[in-house]
Write an enzyme that holds these catalytic residues in place. Structure first.
Site, PDB file in Angstrom:
ATOM      1  N   ASP A   1      -2.038  -1.415 -20.211  1.00  0.00           N
ATOM      2  CA  ASP A   1      -1.128  -0.714 -19.312  1.00  0.00           C
ATOM      3  C   ASP A   1      -1.921  -0.356 -18.060  1.00  0.00           C
ATOM      4  O   ASP A   1      -2.792   0.527 -18.098  1.00  0.00           O
ATOM      5  CB  ASP A   1      -0.587   0.538 -19.990  1.00  0.00           C
ATOM      6  CG  ASP A   1       0.396   1.313 -19.124  1.00  0.00           C
ATOM      7  OD1 ASP A   1       0.513   0.994 -17.909  1.00  0.00           O
ATOM      8  OD2 ASP A   1       1.029   2.245 -19.642  1.00  0.00           O
TER       9      ASP A   1
ATOM     10  N   TYR B   1       8.359   2.357  -3.177  1.00  0.00           N
ATOM     11  CA  TYR B   1       8.021   0.964  -3.507  1.00  0.00           C
ATOM     12  C   TYR B   1       7.555   0.226  -2.259  1.00  0.00           C
ATOM     13  O   TYR B   1       6.529  -0.469  -2.273  1.00  0.00           O
ATOM     14  CB  TYR B   1       9.230   0.259  -4.120  1.00  0.00           C
ATOM     15  CG  TYR B   1       9.008  -1.219  -4.321  1.00  0.00           C
ATOM     16  CD1 TYR B   1       8.033  -1.682  -5.194  1.00  0.00           C
ATOM     17  CD2 TYR B   1       9.778  -2.159  -3.623  1.00  0.00           C
ATOM     18  CE1 TYR B   1       7.819  -3.040  -5.362  1.00  0.00           C
ATOM     19  CE2 TYR B   1       9.566  -3.516  -3.790  1.00  0.00           C
ATOM     20  CZ  TYR B   1       8.591  -3.949  -4.663  1.00  0.00           C
ATOM     21  OH  TYR B   1       8.375  -5.293  -4.828  1.00  0.00           O
TER      22      TYR B   1
ATOM     23  N   LYS C   1       3.796  -1.574  -1.338  1.00  0.00           N
ATOM     24  CA  LYS C   1       3.607  -2.960  -0.911  1.00  0.00           C
ATOM     25  C   LYS C   1       2.995  -3.032   0.485  1.00  0.00           C
ATOM     26  O   LYS C   1       2.295  -3.999   0.809  1.00  0.00           O
ATOM     27  CB  LYS C   1       4.942  -3.706  -0.964  1.00  0.00           C
ATOM     28  CG  LYS C   1       5.424  -3.944  -2.388  1.00  0.00           C
ATOM     29  CD  LYS C   1       4.386  -4.692  -3.211  1.00  0.00           C
ATOM     30  CE  LYS C   1       4.816  -4.932  -4.643  1.00  0.00           C
ATOM     31  NZ  LYS C   1       3.811  -5.703  -5.405  1.00  0.00           N
TER      32      LYS C   1
END
Length: 270
Positions: A77, A167, A171
């Site tokens: 993980d 998010y 990125k």
């Protein structure tokens, strides 16, 4: 000067340039799985990293039987820094020449309504673990005088995006890191590439609560990315990504934020 690989990822060009082995994160499905299959077809041994050990073991057997390569499974993980370090230690005995950091996930909806634990875990996976692995393997590649690094960016990396604010921010980090490392490491024989697709038809949309009805396939993303490795700093795989780039390019940043917010609103309408 970096050399480009052959248009199909080559039966031997990737191995000749970067081999003999590659490490792929997020290899259990989607884009990571597509990379693993393509790299195995090019003759590279693999280290497959993801959370689901049984799925990775099935993929490893498939690739070993089909392509005669060696495949090592590392269940981890990547939101857990200790498990990322386990991946580093468990791959130290292999001559890995290519890192494909395809692990990652997204969230959508108003940031203030999101679960803070999930949002922080996304930063851990998309940014911190990626930086840790990139730093480790970049050092190894510098020592051997060659190597390749693929970091998965996104079309949302180039501006803020309402309803996917965190998010998009993760990125943006990946995109900026890749651009800087491309310039920094190229003189040392290492190719670094940011792959920035638009919508991809994979399990990503379901986890991120986004409705993705059109876009590139994971196989198209992997193929286009490997074709671009060694040619440029950024690739935008898929026709939709290229079309969206062209439509956004003339706009000021505020205009791109507005337009991408409208696109995301359509993809996340409940």
């Amino acid at each position: 000067m970096s050399r480009a690989v052959s248009p199909q990822g080559g039966s031997s060009a990737l191995r000749d340039r970067y081999g003999p082995a590659a490490l792929v994160t997020g290899a259990s499905d989607g884009i990571g799985r597509a990379f693993a299959r393509r790299l195995a077809g090019a003759g590279l041994d693999l280290v497959l990293v993801a959370r689901r050990e049984a799925v990775l073991a099935d993929l490893a057997r498939e690739l070993q039987d089909r392509h005669g390569i060696a495949a090592r499974v590392l269940a981890a993980d990547l939101s857990d820094a200790a498990q990322v370090e386990c991946v580093v230690r468990a791959s130290a005995d292999l001559e890995i020449g290519l890192l494909v950091a395809a692990a990652g996930f997204g969230t959508s909806g108003p940031f203030v309504e999101g679960d803070p634990g999930t949002e922080l875990a996304m930063i851990d996976v998309n940014c911190r673990a990626l930086a840790q692995l990139t730093h480790t393997f970049a050092r190894r590649f510098v020592a051997r005088g060659r190597g390749g690094i693929v970091l998965m960016s996104s079309l949302v990396a180039f501006q803020g995006v309402a309803r996917a604010a965190n998010y998009a921010a993760t990125k943006a980090y990946v995109q900026t890191l890749a651009e800087g490392l491309h310039a920094e490491l190229r003189p040392r024989g290492i190719d670094v590439l940011a792959s920035a697709p638009g919508p991809v038809l994979s399990g990503f949309g379901q986890r991120a609560a986004m409705r993705i009805t059109s876009g590139a396939t994971p196989e198209e993303v992997a193929a286009a990315t490997l074709r671009a490795l060694g040619r440029s700093a950024t690739v935008r795989p898929g026709l939709l990504a290229k079309a969206l780039e062209l439509s956004l390019k003339p706009l000021p940043r505020s205009g791109r934020v507005h337009m991408m917010g409208r696109v995301m609103a359509g993809m996340t309408a409940r």
